[in-house]
Motif scaffolding. Sequence first.
Motif, PDB file in Angstrom:
ATOM      1  N   HIS A 121      -2.060  -2.655   4.001  1.00 58.82           N
ATOM      2  CA  HIS A 121      -0.860  -3.269   3.408  1.00 58.82           C
ATOM      3  C   HIS A 121       0.119  -3.748   4.472  1.00 58.82           C
ATOM      4  O   HIS A 121       0.378  -4.946   4.589  1.00 58.82           O
ATOM      5  CB  HIS A 121      -0.186  -2.275   2.464  1.00 58.82           C
ATOM      6  N   VAL A 160       4.629   2.345   0.505  1.00 56.56           N
ATOM      7  CA  VAL A 160       4.603   3.805   0.384  1.00 56.56           C
ATOM      8  C   VAL A 160       5.974   4.300  -0.067  1.00 56.56           C
ATOM      9  O   VAL A 160       6.998   3.941   0.498  1.00 56.56           O
ATOM     10  CB  VAL A 160       4.181   4.483   1.707  1.00 56.56           C
ATOM     11  N   THR A 161       5.980   5.117  -1.111  1.00 57.39           N
ATOM     12  CA  THR A 161       7.222   5.677  -1.646  1.00 57.39           C
ATOM     13  C   THR A 161       6.983   7.108  -2.094  1.00 57.39           C
ATOM     14  O   THR A 161       5.850   7.522  -2.340  1.00 57.39           O
ATOM     15  CB  THR A 161       7.743   4.862  -2.855  1.00 57.39           C
ATOM     16  N   ARG A 162       8.054   7.854  -2.193  1.00 54.39           N
ATOM     17  CA  ARG A 162       8.017   9.252  -2.634  1.00 54.39           C
ATOM     18  C   ARG A 162       8.792   9.346  -3.935  1.00 54.39           C
ATOM     19  O   ARG A 162       9.999   9.172  -3.962  1.00 54.39           O
ATOM     20  CB  ARG A 162       8.645  10.127  -1.536  1.00 54.39           C
ATOM     21  N   GLN A 163       8.086   9.637  -5.014  1.00 60.46           N
ATOM     22  CA  GLN A 163       8.721   9.691  -6.326  1.00 60.46           C
ATOM     23  C   GLN A 163       9.437  11.009  -6.585  1.00 60.46           C
ATOM     24  O   GLN A 163      10.406  11.067  -7.344  1.00 60.46           O
ATOM     25  CB  GLN A 163       7.675   9.462  -7.425  1.00 60.46           C
ATOM     26  N   GLU A 180      -0.818  12.850  -0.111  1.00 62.13           N
ATOM     27  CA  GLU A 180      -1.365  12.836  -1.476  1.00 62.13           C
ATOM     28  C   GLU A 180      -0.282  12.665  -2.535  1.00 62.13           C
ATOM     29  O   GLU A 180      -0.555  12.177  -3.642  1.00 62.13           O
ATOM     30  CB  GLU A 180      -2.110  14.149  -1.758  1.00 62.13           C
ATOM     31  N   HIS A 181       0.920  13.087  -2.211  1.00 61.55           N
ATOM     32  CA  HIS A 181       2.012  13.044  -3.192  1.00 61.55           C
ATOM     33  C   HIS A 181       2.812  11.739  -3.140  1.00 61.55           C
ATOM     34  O   HIS A 181       3.822  11.609  -3.840  1.00 61.55           O
ATOM     35  CB  HIS A 181       2.954  14.231  -2.967  1.00 61.55           C
ATOM     36  N   LEU A 182       2.383  10.794  -2.336  1.00 66.59           N
ATOM     37  CA  LEU A 182       3.106   9.530  -2.193  1.00 66.59           C
ATOM     38  C   LEU A 182       2.407   8.410  -2.958  1.00 66.59           C
ATOM     39  O   LEU A 182       1.190   8.409  -3.114  1.00 66.59           O
ATOM     40  CB  LEU A 182       3.212   9.148  -0.710  1.00 66.59           C
ATOM     41  N   ASP A 183       3.197   7.437  -3.416  1.00 64.59           N
ATOM     42  CA  ASP A 183       2.633   6.232  -4.004  1.00 64.59           C
ATOM     43  C   ASP A 183       2.291   5.248  -2.885  1.00 64.59           C
ATOM     44  O   ASP A 183       2.910   5.256  -1.817  1.00 64.59           O
ATOM     45  CB  ASP A 183       3.647   5.581  -4.956  1.00 64.59           C
ATOM     46  N   GLY A 184       1.320   4.392  -3.153  1.00 67.84           N
ATOM     47  CA  GLY A 184       0.951   3.365  -2.186  1.00 67.84           C
ATOM     48  C   GLY A 184      -0.272   3.713  -1.362  1.00 67.84           C
ATOM     49  O   GLY A 184      -0.726   2.900  -0.553  1.00 67.84           O
ATOM     50  N   ASP A 241      -4.258   5.006  -1.636  1.00 69.57           N
ATOM     51  CA  ASP A 241      -5.402   5.177  -2.541  1.00 69.57           C
ATOM     52  C   ASP A 241      -6.421   6.111  -1.889  1.00 69.57           C
ATOM     53  O   ASP A 241      -7.062   5.757  -0.893  1.00 69.57           O
ATOM     54  CB  ASP A 241      -6.036   3.809  -2.811  1.00 69.57           C
TER      55      ASP A 241
END
Length: 344
Positions: free
Chosen positions: A145, A105-108, A75-79, A81
């Motif tokens: 993706h 997928v990335t972790r901000q 839930e805390h990752l980008d990429g 939905d």
Amino acid sequence: MKKLLPTSTAGSLPKPSWLAQPETLWSPWKLQDEGLVEGKQDALRLSLQEQQQAGIDIVSDGEQTRQHFVTTFIEHLDGVDFEKRETVRIRDRYDASVPTVVGAVTRQKPVFVEDARFLRQQTKQPIKWALPGPMTMIDTLYDAHYKSREKLAWEFAKILNQEAKELEAAGVDIIQFDEPAFNVFFDEVNDWGIATLEKAIEGLKCETAVHICYGYGIKANIDWKNTLGSEWRQYEEAFPKLQKSNIDIISLECHNSRVPMDLIELIRGKKVMVGAIDVANNTIETPEEVASTLRKALQFVDTDKLYPCTNCGMAPLSRAVARGKLNALSAGAEIVRKELSIQP
């Protein structure tokens, strides 16, 4: 850990009823905003206290601050939905509606580091923190993706490595990666699963563990176990390569399972968290039952490398049952410690 047979848990412990619905996986929070932040911390303190009162040596957060051992991290990752959902087969066992990977997928920012720092402030005991493993993460998503399980696993391994390094800096003594998928996708485990796990632990100086079990005590898992026959030999597929890996500790399921105990010989030399508590029923083990499981394991694990543990997480159990099981784990380990100390 200098203590002989130090006890630990595989991961989750039941949440208090004022935080989330008891005995339920993926239970929604009952609190919101600042109240939820405080409630999670209160639950973590309570979980720690119950472990300490039971005599558990290597303590954890009991996963009090997360709804689920995999999805809360994702839930805390980008990429990814979470609104765009697809139905997928989870570990070839049951269907679930899962979020979709829609981009890189990335972790901000860190996911669990603040929680780990909070736990570290509460105790001087060794602490263990669980993260989902790369293969188990990809098995709880629909990938639109990368369209490659292996490519997505490598991306998750890099993200997990970032998180693990920050957890280590926050004072975590053992970082555990949960990989129940290792008991299902045998070819992938050996082709790239263990390699991605080693990427996740790259550069860490703290101890590392991988937890491989047969799942929570939910119906889908119990039904699956009933199809596995008189002997469960799944560990035989991954253990030889894990024995040669850089992972320090292997955490596995033993008590009340049909896993032949001699399979542990395949990881001789590793530290082994032996599951001596069944999490698939409400029967509280006797200390002697725990001791019996540990004695059998000691035929295949060096004495200084055996860590009594639970088979899996205990989130679906009641707090009273979980408390009883933790007490039994400690008492059973103490029986065997005393036996070992009087041997000539």
